[in-house]
Design an enzyme around this catalytic site. Structure first.
Site, short mmCIF file in Angstrom:
data_model
loop_
_atom_site.label_atom_id
_atom_site.label_comp_id
_atom_site.label_asym_id
_atom_site.label_seq_id
_atom_site.Cartn_x
_atom_site.Cartn_y
_atom_site.Cartn_z
N LEU A 184 41.82 -21.73 -19.30
CA LEU A 184 42.97 -22.41 -18.73
C LEU A 184 42.68 -23.20 -17.46
O LEU A 184 43.48 -24.02 -17.04
CB LEU A 184 44.07 -21.39 -18.41
N VAL A 242 34.07 -23.89 -14.06
CA VAL A 242 33.08 -24.09 -15.12
C VAL A 242 32.98 -22.86 -16.02
O VAL A 242 32.93 -22.97 -17.25
CB VAL A 242 31.71 -24.44 -14.50
N ALA A 243 32.94 -21.68 -15.42
CA ALA A 243 32.80 -20.45 -16.22
C ALA A 243 34.00 -20.25 -17.13
O ALA A 243 33.86 -19.84 -18.29
CB ALA A 243 32.62 -19.25 -15.31
N CYS A 299 36.43 -12.76 -5.75
CA CYS A 299 37.71 -13.17 -6.33
C CYS A 299 38.61 -11.96 -6.59
O CYS A 299 39.83 -12.06 -6.52
CB CYS A 299 37.48 -13.89 -7.65
N ASP A 305 35.36 -19.91 -1.69
CA ASP A 305 34.62 -18.64 -1.84
C ASP A 305 33.62 -18.67 -2.98
O ASP A 305 32.99 -17.66 -3.30
CB ASP A 305 35.58 -17.44 -1.96
N ASN A 354 43.34 -14.88 -4.44
CA ASN A 354 44.33 -15.95 -4.52
C ASN A 354 45.76 -15.46 -4.36
O ASN A 354 46.69 -16.25 -4.44
CB ASN A 354 44.22 -16.67 -5.86
N HIS A 358 37.00 -23.22 -5.42
CA HIS A 358 37.46 -22.58 -4.19
C HIS A 358 36.28 -22.47 -3.23
O HIS A 358 35.12 -22.39 -3.66
CB HIS A 358 38.00 -21.17 -4.44
N ALA A 400 41.16 -17.88 -22.44
CA ALA A 400 41.84 -19.05 -23.01
C ALA A 400 41.36 -20.35 -22.40
O ALA A 400 41.79 -21.42 -22.81
CB ALA A 400 43.35 -18.91 -22.83
N GLU A 420 45.91 -21.92 -2.25
CA GLU A 420 45.20 -21.00 -3.14
C GLU A 420 44.87 -19.67 -2.45
O GLU A 420 44.04 -18.90 -2.93
CB GLU A 420 43.92 -21.67 -3.65
#
Length: 445
Positions: free
Chosen positions: A21, A26-27, A369, A252, A110, A250, A19, A174
């Site tokens: 969000l 960027v991805a 992630c 990472d 996160n 982030h 979506a 985060e």
């Protein structure tokens, strides 16, 4: 007593969708509105978990959250049956509704920040669920995340759980995506390294201008206090504002550390030399390995597009580390050539292993992630919920569970189907039994 770094990977949820969000990711924005495959995403994640377990690493799983979140929608004024709430929200506030359907909890880096017992003054493992206040779709995660963590790490003799920090921009947290730990051995006291994007209470300090800084200095300080960390073994560093504005939302995504090694892009931090000096001073006499990736070899853009630094850096045997990288690192010529070169250098990184997590990558989350690192000693592992640790049997059971319950394809339009909530709840109810979690979801309470 021996200790281990256990990777707790998030299981991709039944509503995994694109979506778009996450502003600043960027991805996520680039792939908005494409069709996703929840089933493929979950199986890709499980395959990575099984592979790391087969390497001899300790691997566990964290469940997805209940989505769509009709309880939040009711808080926002939508009424009636669950199906009516979904219909109203999807028609009247489609952006809000899409946010309540997000499967972003799969990025368990996160989920929380964890400090091992060797670092805490009270000798307990400390957990603080992240408030994720910068993005609405993530800010609604922490209540269930906290219940899940408490169900897995329930023994108060060994584990201490803290409430998320207060919501709001000033204490934006985060989780472990901006936190790493350096140590000689996992059972020894280490150096905890907090990376932040801005000072929330001082507007005169450098800060990004295009994209938000999601982690604040003040939030990092608060977590260190809650976890009873030694100030002499705690280091804070500011992420370079320019790389945040380049899509490094982030830390990472621009650096990763493990034991005595920091693998970082030369533009990752503001005042890099001071950061490295602070880390070495806190670490003590033994020399840390600082593996710098020069911008001339890999640009920040290449790093963001390939998620080179969102790889996992794991120890396979003493002095032997491996980078667990996404397939996109092979597809980028500069990154592939750099990785071929780095294993020949004088540093602990001796191998690169590539895994396909493309369903996650398209939404802006790589191998790092997808995992939360929890250092546990043998007693703490024994005190944790044994049903979440990956074995051949659990891998087979979870794979069959995914095949049974997940859709092959999902578009943003499909999110408005009330049957998706029924399917998701049916799957999650069965999952809590598989993982022996008890009642952790709102529909079970």
């Amino acid at each position: 007593m021996q200790a281990f770094e256990v990777n707790f990977d998030g299981l991709v949820g039944p509503t995994h969708n694109y979506a778009g969000l996450s502003v600043g990711n960027v991805a996520s924005l680039k792939n908005a509105d494409q069709a996703s495959s929840p089933k493929q995403g979950a199986l890709q994640g499980l395959a990575k978990m099984k592979a790391l377990s087969d390497m001899g690493l300790k691997q566990a799983v964290l469940p997805p959250l209940e989505r769509p979140d009709v309880y939040v929608l009711r808080q926002l004024g939508f009424t009636g049956s669950d199906a009516e709430v979904i219909k109203q929200a999807a028609e009247q506030a489609p952006a809000v509704y899409a946010a309540t359907c997000s499967a972003s909890s799969m990025w368990t880096a996160n989920a929380c920040t964890v400090s091992p017992s060797a670092d805490a003054a009270d000798g307990k493992v400390h957990f603080t669920a992240a408030n994720l206040s910068n993005k609405f779709h993530r800010s609604i995660e922490s209540p269930t995340t906290s219940r899940v963590l408490s169900a897995i790490f329930a023994d108060e003799k060994y584990f201490a759980h803290h409430q998320p920090l207060p919501l709001g921009d000033h204490f934006g947290d985060e989780g472990a995506a901006n936190h790493t730990r350096f140590c000689n051995a996992y059972n020894s006291a280490g150096v905890e390294f907090f990376v932040f994007g801005k000072y929330a209470f001082d507007n005169n300090k450098p800060a990004p201008v295009k994209y938000p800084a999601r982690q604040t200095y003040e939030a990092s300080q608060a977590i260190a206090r809650l976890h009873q960390l030694n100030p002499n073994k705690t280091v804070y560093a500011q992420q370079h504002p320019d790389v945040i504005d380049a899509g490094v939302f982030h830390n990472d995504v621009i650096s990763v550390g493990n034991q005595d090694c920091l693998f970082y892009h030369e533009n990752a931090f503001l005042n890099t030399e001071q950061v490295l000096n602070d880390l070495q001073t806190a670490f003590g006499d033994q020399q840390l390995h600082f593996v710098k990736v020069p911008a001339e070899a890999v640009s920040v853009e290449d790093a963001v597009n390939s998620y080179l630094f969102n790889s996992q850096l794991v120890t396979l045997s003493p002095g032997h580390m491996a980078i667990i990288a996404p397939g996109e690192c092979q597809e980028n010529d500069n990154v592939r050539q750099y990785l071929e070169a780095v294993v020949a250098q004088d540093n602990p990184i001796k191998e690169v292993k590539i895994y396909d997590v493309k369903q996650s990558m398209r939404n802006g989350g790589g191998p790092a992630c997808l995992r939360q690192r929890v250092v546990l000693n043998e007693s703490e592992i024994a005190a944790a919920n044994q049903s979440v640790f990956i074995t051949d049997e659990l891998y087979a059971t979870l794979s069959a569970w995914v095949e049974k319950h997940y859709r092959d394809s999902l578009t943003e339009k499909d999110l408005a189907d009330p049957q998706l909530l029924v399917e998701s709840r049916t799957a999650l109810d069965e999952l809590t039994k598989i993982l022996n979690l008890g009642s952790v979801y709102p529909f079970q309470l």
